[in-house]
Enzyme design. Sequence first.
Site, PDB file in Angstrom:
ATOM      1  N   ASP A 232      59.361 110.235  45.293  1.00  0.00           N
ATOM      2  CA  ASP A 232      58.575 109.104  44.800  1.00  0.00           C
ATOM      3  C   ASP A 232      58.524 108.021  45.873  1.00  0.00           C
ATOM      4  OD1 ASP A 232      58.090 110.249  42.339  1.00  0.00           O
ATOM      5  OD2 ASP A 232      59.894 109.400  41.428  1.00  0.00           O
ATOM      6  N   TYR A 293      69.698 114.680  43.490  1.00  0.00           N
ATOM      7  CA  TYR A 293      69.329 113.262  43.464  1.00  0.00           C
ATOM      8  C   TYR A 293      70.525 112.420  43.060  1.00  0.00           C
ATOM      9  CZ  TYR A 293      64.573 115.123  43.031  1.00  0.00           C
ATOM     10  OH  TYR A 293      63.399 115.801  43.213  1.00  0.00           O
ATOM     11  N   TYR A 362      61.299 116.330  36.999  1.00  0.00           N
ATOM     12  CA  TYR A 362      61.086 114.887  37.180  1.00  0.00           C
ATOM     13  C   TYR A 362      62.344 114.145  36.733  1.00  0.00           C
ATOM     14  CZ  TYR A 362      56.070 115.821  37.764  1.00  0.00           C
ATOM     15  OH  TYR A 362      54.854 116.258  38.205  1.00  0.00           O
TER      16      TYR A 362
END
Length: 399
Positions: A232, A293, A362
């Site tokens: 992102d 992440y 996501y």
Amino acid sequence: MIIEKALKILKQPVCDNCLGRQFSQLLSGFTNAERGRAIRMVVAMAADAGDASIDASSVPGFKLRNKPSVSECPECSVCFGIFNELGKYAKKAAAQAKKTEFSTFLVGTRPSSELAAAEDALWERVGIDHCEPLKAEINREVGKLIEKQIGKKFSAKQPDVVFLIDLTAKAVGMEINPFFIYGEYQKLKRGIPQTRWPSGKYKTSVEQITAKPFMRATGGSGHKFHGAGREDIDARCLAWRPFVLEILDPKKRDIDAAALAKKVGAGVKIRNARLSDIAEVRKLKEARLDKTYRALVKCSAPVSRKDLAKLSALKQIGQQTPRRVLHRRSDLMRRRSVKGIKAKYINAKSFELTVKGESGLYIKELISGDEGRTTPSVSAILGVQCVCKELDVIEVHVK
Ligand SMILES: [Zn+2]
């Protein structure tokens, strides 16, 4: 059989190249001109031996002993003498070649409609067994001449430039193939998109920052950026993400990729830079890489350390296309897995989440639940609304 076919072909005036080209797939190590010459010699001998079916005009230029010879060679009715002009095209190509730096080239020929029609008419009459198309022979023969003139190598596989011979316009054009550089990047600043933003909403991108020194070194006219996935805009990428930078129209190719990578600045770091090719772009685009992440999560109500332990229940996730990307992606339901999850308590209303997710998961929605479009989610399991405040990609798992 060969002689019969040759006699059929020789019903119309053809040069040695055009005669030999109809037998191109027989024997290697000869040019079509050599094949044509050899066949014509046999036919000429047959004519001289008295074969009544052969007219001396079929074998002009041979001195027959027993019959009157025909010395005048009419113009070839298939190529109209193009093989006498190839040197001119090679010269034009050599002039084009001065504009750019390269080491390999390929030749492409666009025949005139007149030439295409003449070849079709011959094939219709005599068949296409063992033949080669006219343009293939022109490409090869001009290629040999260009090699001699400029000392570069003819290469059918990934040539640096392509010379395009237009036989109607009698012109030679040159197309410069793009130049590819592989590397791995880190994005150390938030707020930078991976690729150039068309509207100019973002002043720069990983693509532009990375391309700058390479554009200067190669004199390219433009660039494209092929990443192994993307993060992102507001996420950092602390992992080394593979990419291929494509430089369009490069005037120079002899560059030191590793040295140029060091000149990439302002928020982006590059390592393992080297030359690449289009095949690697395809490979990168197809790769489905898992990513790990790290997220800073804020909660609307207090949660305990004990609550956080429940997050290990997140394994198979159903994700309806997130609302924030719905304007550019179709609305689909996907199943993605969480391959590892760890939460570190910071205080009652915030914690740090480390998630290893399957390609395409996501993370922001995994945390928020996206109003029920992602399920299960961190919010649903904890029973409080959670949001991702900061996101970093910390590992790209290259298989
Ligand atoms: Zn010809």
